[in-house]
Structure formats: structure tokens, C-alpha cells
Design an enzyme around this catalytic site. Sequence first.
Site, PDB file in Angstrom:
ATOM      1  CD  GLU A 112      -5.563  -5.792  -1.111  1.00 45.35           C
ATOM      2  OE1 GLU A 112      -4.913  -5.302  -1.090  1.00 45.35           O
ATOM      3  OE2 GLU A 112      -5.876  -6.959   0.020  1.00 45.35           O
TER       4      GLU A 112
ATOM      5  CG  ASN B  76      -0.514  -0.346   2.726  1.00 43.71           C
ATOM      6  OD1 ASN B  76       0.358  -0.499   2.928  1.00 43.71           O
ATOM      7  ND2 ASN B  76      -1.183   0.189   3.948  1.00 43.71           N
TER       8      ASN B  76
ATOM      9  CB  CYS C  22      -5.079  -1.770  -1.480  1.00 44.57           C
ATOM     10  SG  CYS C  22      -6.540  -0.098  -0.502  1.00 44.57           S
TER      11      CYS C  22
HETATM   12  N1  THU Z   1      -4.863  -1.483   3.089  1.00 43.56           N
HETATM   13  C1  THU Z   1      -4.995  -2.546   2.010  1.00 43.56           C
HETATM   14  O1  THU Z   1      -3.452  -1.847   0.976  1.00 43.56           O
HETATM   15  N2  THU Z   1      -4.643  -3.646   1.779  1.00 43.56           N
HETATM   16  C2  THU Z   1      -6.103  -4.305   2.297  1.00 43.56           C
HETATM   17  O2  THU Z   1      -7.207  -4.918   1.633  1.00 43.56           O
HETATM   18  C3  THU Z   1      -6.492  -3.526   3.443  1.00 43.56           C
HETATM   19  C4  THU Z   1      -6.262  -2.084   3.241  1.00 43.56           C
HETATM   20  C5  THU Z   1      -4.344  -0.678   2.979  1.00 43.56           C
HETATM   21  C6  THU Z   1      -4.836   0.799   2.947  1.00 43.56           C
HETATM   22  C7  THU Z   1      -4.402   1.548   3.582  1.00 43.56           C
HETATM   23  O3  THU Z   1      -3.084   2.027   3.303  1.00 43.56           O
HETATM   24  C8  THU Z   1      -4.349   0.802   4.978  1.00 43.56           C
HETATM   25  O4  THU Z   1      -4.460  -0.295   4.739  1.00 43.56           O
HETATM   26  C9  THU Z   1      -5.322   0.963   5.879  1.00 43.56           C
HETATM   27  O5  THU Z   1      -6.672   0.642   5.419  1.00 43.56           O
END
Ligand code: THU
Length: 157
Positions: free
Chosen positions: A74, A61, A72
Site C-alpha cells: 500500500e 511489498n 508494504c
Molecule cells: N504487507 C503488505 O504489503 N500489506 C499489507 O496489507 C499487510 C502486510 C506485507 C509486509 C510484509 O512484506 C509481508 O506483507 C508480511 O507481513
Amino acid sequence: MKELDIATPIIARGYDELDDIDRALVDAAKSAIAGSYAPYSHFKVGAAILLENGVTVTGANQENVAYPSGTCAERSACFYAGARYPGVGFARIAVAAVGPDGKPTAQPTAPCGACRQSLLEYEKLSGHPVPVLLAGAEEIYILPSVASLLPLAFTEF
Ligand code: THU
């Protein structure tokens, strides 16, 4: 009238119960956490995608002071895979996270709705279900497909 029921089958395995391919993919997702830039949430996420050409692509992320501008793990992984290896299908996906306390999250971290939608498109392009592994500290949840994470999805394209 009829009633429809949507169920998501999940297998929970310990890390030691994974086969070599899945263990390596979970390890890659955990390693990818090092690339997280999360100075605002302090929630660090790594994602790893095994492609059908045998390459593993990872993402983490990336946050931004203008919060919605971040992305994110993913989506950073699947968009990189699409840009770097266009037309190559996905074989499986793994996600792992470290919480603000600096420890691997007890519960498996599941992709947000936007990531589910993005991953679903690559699953469709892959032409077959793409299993998803969600790693928690104790257990890894294994889902049979991205579609199982996003029932009643918009897929008209
Ligand atoms: N986040 C992800 O990268 N993947 C997930 O599956 C859930 C949330 C990140 C977004 C943000 O940078 C942090 O986690 C908090 O939500």
C-alpha cells in the site's frame, strides 16, 4: 460521562458482483502481486490505486534483509502515486494478497497501521472519502473510506 462507539461499515461482495471499475482495480491489485519481493515472509501483497486522472498506479511489498527497511504494497503504491502524480487525488484503492502457500488469501488482507496512516493523508489531500477494496479469495470487502479503517486518527497537519 458519555460513551462513544466506533463502527466500520463493510460491504462484502463476490468478485462477479463488482462493477467494471472495481473489478478492474481488483485485477490490477492481483497483477501487482507479481512485483512483490517477499523472500522472508513469503506473503505477497499487491495494491492498486485509481487516481482521479484515470491512471491506475500499483505497488507491491518490498522486503529487506534488515526487516524494518522493507515496505508494504500500500505504501509503495501511494508513495509512488504521490511522487509521480503530485496533487492528483485518489478515487479508490484495492489490495490483494497471496499467502506463503502460493494461494490467494482466504480472508481479505487489510492494510497495517502504518499504511492506514499513510493512505489517510492522501485521502485528506483528495478532499473526499476514498473507498477501499480488500480482496479475499471468496469475498471482496468494500469500505467507504480510509478513515473508516483508522478511527481516531492523528490528522493534524
Ligand atoms: N504487507 C503488505 O504489503 N500489506 C499489507 O496489507 C499487510 C502486510 C506485507 C509486509 C510484509 O512484506 C509481508 O506483507 C508480511 O507481513
